[in-house]
Design a protein around this motif. Structure first.
Motif, PDB file in Angstrom:
ATOM      1  N   PRO A 140      -3.237-119.208  18.055  1.00 58.53           N
ATOM      2  CA  PRO A 140      -3.405-118.370  16.860  1.00 58.53           C
ATOM      3  C   PRO A 140      -3.641-116.908  17.236  1.00 58.53           C
ATOM      4  O   PRO A 140      -4.256-116.605  18.260  1.00 58.53           O
ATOM      5  CB  PRO A 140      -4.623-118.980  16.168  1.00 58.53           C
ATOM      6  N   LEU A 141      -3.120-116.017  16.403  1.00 58.12           N
ATOM      7  CA  LEU A 141      -3.346-114.595  16.603  1.00 58.12           C
ATOM      8  C   LEU A 141      -4.783-114.257  16.206  1.00 58.12           C
ATOM      9  O   LEU A 141      -5.204-114.528  15.085  1.00 58.12           O
ATOM     10  CB  LEU A 141      -2.363-113.782  15.759  1.00 58.12           C
ATOM     11  N   THR A 142      -5.536-113.681  17.122  1.00 59.90           N
ATOM     12  CA  THR A 142      -6.921-113.295  16.850  1.00 59.90           C
ATOM     13  C   THR A 142      -7.155-111.866  17.333  1.00 59.90           C
ATOM     14  O   THR A 142      -6.553-111.423  18.316  1.00 59.90           O
ATOM     15  CB  THR A 142      -7.927-114.233  17.556  1.00 59.90           C
ATOM     16  N   PHE A 143      -8.030-111.161  16.659  1.00 56.88           N
ATOM     17  CA  PHE A 143      -8.410-109.815  17.098  1.00 56.88           C
ATOM     18  C   PHE A 143      -9.705-109.411  16.404  1.00 56.88           C
ATOM     19  O   PHE A 143     -10.097-109.983  15.376  1.00 56.88           O
ATOM     20  CB  PHE A 143      -7.303-108.796  16.816  1.00 56.88           C
ATOM     21  N   ASP A 144     -10.376-108.403  16.977  1.00 57.45           N
ATOM     22  CA  ASP A 144     -11.596-107.837  16.403  1.00 57.45           C
ATOM     23  C   ASP A 144     -11.246-106.590  15.610  1.00 57.45           C
ATOM     24  O   ASP A 144     -10.238-105.924  15.877  1.00 57.45           O
ATOM     25  CB  ASP A 144     -12.605-107.476  17.503  1.00 57.45           C
ATOM     26  N   SER A 145     -12.090-106.256  14.650  1.00 59.15           N
ATOM     27  CA  SER A 145     -11.878-105.063  13.835  1.00 59.15           C
ATOM     28  C   SER A 145     -13.184-104.286  13.745  1.00 59.15           C
ATOM     29  O   SER A 145     -14.167-104.763  13.179  1.00 59.15           O
ATOM     30  CB  SER A 145     -11.390-105.462  12.436  1.00 59.15           C
ATOM     31  N   TYR A 164       0.874-102.455  16.059  1.00 54.58           N
ATOM     32  CA  TYR A 164       0.270-101.565  15.060  1.00 54.58           C
ATOM     33  C   TYR A 164       0.975-100.210  15.025  1.00 54.58           C
ATOM     34  O   TYR A 164       1.221 -99.654  13.951  1.00 54.58           O
ATOM     35  CB  TYR A 164      -1.213-101.370  15.356  1.00 54.58           C
ATOM     36  N   LYS A 165       1.290 -99.682  16.184  1.00 55.41           N
ATOM     37  CA  LYS A 165       1.963 -98.382  16.223  1.00 55.41           C
ATOM     38  C   LYS A 165       3.321 -98.448  15.537  1.00 55.41           C
ATOM     39  O   LYS A 165       3.704 -97.550  14.781  1.00 55.41           O
ATOM     40  CB  LYS A 165       2.116 -97.922  17.672  1.00 55.41           C
ATOM     41  N   TRP A 185       5.684-107.465  12.526  1.00 56.08           N
ATOM     42  CA  TRP A 185       4.366-107.176  13.107  1.00 56.08           C
ATOM     43  C   TRP A 185       3.764-108.434  13.726  1.00 56.08           C
ATOM     44  O   TRP A 185       3.222-108.391  14.828  1.00 56.08           O
ATOM     45  CB  TRP A 185       3.426-106.638  12.036  1.00 56.08           C
ATOM     46  N   LEU A 186       3.885-109.560  13.036  1.00 57.09           N
ATOM     47  CA  LEU A 186       3.297-110.801  13.519  1.00 57.09           C
ATOM     48  C   LEU A 186       3.919-111.226  14.843  1.00 57.09           C
ATOM     49  O   LEU A 186       3.224-111.646  15.776  1.00 57.09           O
ATOM     50  CB  LEU A 186       3.482-111.897  12.472  1.00 57.09           C
ATOM     51  N   THR A 187       5.229-111.085  14.953  1.00 56.87           N
ATOM     52  CA  THR A 187       5.917-111.454  16.188  1.00 56.87           C
ATOM     53  C   THR A 187       5.515-110.539  17.337  1.00 56.87           C
ATOM     54  O   THR A 187       5.234-111.000  18.451  1.00 56.87           O
ATOM     55  CB  THR A 187       7.429-111.404  15.977  1.00 56.87           C
ATOM     56  N   ALA A 188       5.476-109.225  17.057  1.00 57.39           N
ATOM     57  CA  ALA A 188       5.123-108.274  18.114  1.00 57.39           C
ATOM     58  C   ALA A 188       3.657-108.381  18.505  1.00 57.39           C
ATOM     59  O   ALA A 188       3.296-108.215  19.674  1.00 57.39           O
ATOM     60  CB  ALA A 188       5.443-106.858  17.656  1.00 57.39           C
ATOM     61  N   ALA A 189       2.785-108.671  17.527  1.00 54.27           N
ATOM     62  CA  ALA A 189       1.350-108.711  17.804  1.00 54.27           C
ATOM     63  C   ALA A 189       0.971-109.855  18.724  1.00 54.27           C
ATOM     64  O   ALA A 189      -0.060-109.790  19.402  1.00 54.27           O
ATOM     65  CB  ALA A 189       0.582-108.831  16.494  1.00 54.27           C
ATOM     66  N   SER A 196       2.179-110.626  21.479  1.00 55.20           N
ATOM     67  CA  SER A 196       2.219-110.208  22.881  1.00 55.20           C
ATOM     68  C   SER A 196       1.700-108.792  23.108  1.00 55.20           C
ATOM     69  O   SER A 196       1.275-108.449  24.213  1.00 55.20           O
ATOM     70  CB  SER A 196       3.653-110.307  23.424  1.00 55.20           C
ATOM     71  N   ASP A 197       1.755-107.949  22.073  1.00 51.33           N
ATOM     72  CA  ASP A 197       1.341-106.552  22.229  1.00 51.33           C
ATOM     73  C   ASP A 197       0.757-106.060  20.909  1.00 51.33           C
ATOM     74  O   ASP A 197       1.455-105.461  20.093  1.00 51.33           O
ATOM     75  CB  ASP A 197       2.537-105.688  22.638  1.00 51.33           C
TER      76      ASP A 197
END
Length: 296
Positions: A147-152, A275-276, A263-267, A269-270
């Motif tokens: 799963p895609l995870t990140f902090d904000s 985001y950019k 965005w989901l596909t790129a996120a 791996s990077d």
């Protein structure tokens, strides 16, 4: 002094007639709810206006009664006080009247609560938001084996330039974050909300979406929304959670389905690069604002 007065008046006029581009974040001296971005928020705004038709007349009526009583029944005008014990008509009116008002308020409020609490059976996106002191951790379910995870985190002023978020109109101070939640427009989103097991109670609140739900350690709460327009929306933790409670914003960027999938596909791996690319596609040419000039 006169120039300052004119400037203040101009600012007030601009505030009253502000355009929709600044509609999804709080404004100075704002007295109304934020414009709706979901069907639930539209119903909340309608219910707010509906209740005013009861609140304002009742408040004025009570004020008039107080003034009449103060002047008509004051001691100097009535040296011999009345010994009237009750009045049947008045008893009936002040019993039946409030009951009718409460019924007229209860029926639409129950309908609104039912719509809010009826969770969708097959959501398009499931997002888990975990609160900690003092940040949000997000996890996208069903996005692959991992799963895609990140902090904000809250975006601090010195980091704005590097993040490409110097435009204070789009990325306001104390609300902009380093990593926004990205979601597709016109899709049903299920949000699972909790807090870290050893943390305190927080609350996930997004005014434009009409949602506010507690993030409780060891408990999984859930809510939902379906945004009807694209944009960048801001909310905050709405439960007093410690010394940095005021520095725990929530930012959700709603985009088209195509941009969301890219965005989901790129996120996966990077994440920074994703985001950019998304900001370049949604924000357009970067606007540079001197943050120091806007800090009072």
């Amino acid at each position: 002094m006169i120039k300052k007065a004119y400037a203040a008046l101009a600012a007030l006029v601009c505030l009253l007639f502000a355009s929709g581009s600044f509609a999804d974040q709080p404004l100075p001296w704002q007295a109304t709810l934020q414009p709706a971005a979901t069907p639930i928020m539209r119903e909340i705004r309608w219910f707010e206006q509906y209740t005013l038709w009861f609140i304002v007349p009742i408040t004025l009526f009570v004020l008039v009664l107080l003034v009449v009583v103060c002047f008509k029944f004051r001691a100097s005008a009535n040296p011999v006080p009345s010994k009237t014990s009750h009045n049947t008509l008045i008893e009936v009116i002040w019993t039946v009247g409030p009951v009718l008002v409460l019924l007229l308020l209860a029926v639409p409020s129950f309908n609104l609560l039912t719509a809010q609490l009826t969770l969708p059976e097959n959501p398009d996106v499931t997002l888990k938001a975990t609160a900690t002191q003092w940040q949000w951790n997000y996890e996208y379910s069903g996005t692959g084996e991992t799963p895609l995870t990140f902090d904000s985190y809250l975006l601090k002023d010195p980091d704005r330039a590097a993040a490409g978020k110097s435009d204070l109109a789009t990325y306001p101070r104390l609300l902009a974050v380093d990593n926004e939640v990205v979601l597709p427009v016109n899709k049903t989103v299920r949000v699972l909300v909790t807090a870290a097991p050893t943390d305190v109670i927080h609350a996930f609140a997004m005014p434009s979406f009409g949602i506010k739900i507690d993030a409780v350690p060891g408990r999984l709460n859930e809510t939902w929304f379906k945004t009807e327009r694209e944009g960048l929306f801001y909310g905050q933790c709405s439960e007093l959670c410690g010394k940095d409670h005021a520095y725990m914003p929530i930012a959700i960027r709603v985009v088209s389905e195509d941009k969301y999938q890219q965005w989901l596909t790129a996120a996966a791996s990077d994440l920074p690069g994703a985001y950019k690319a998304l900001m370049a596609a949604t924000d357009g040419p970067a606007k540079t604002v001197d943050v120091a000039d806007n800090v009072q």
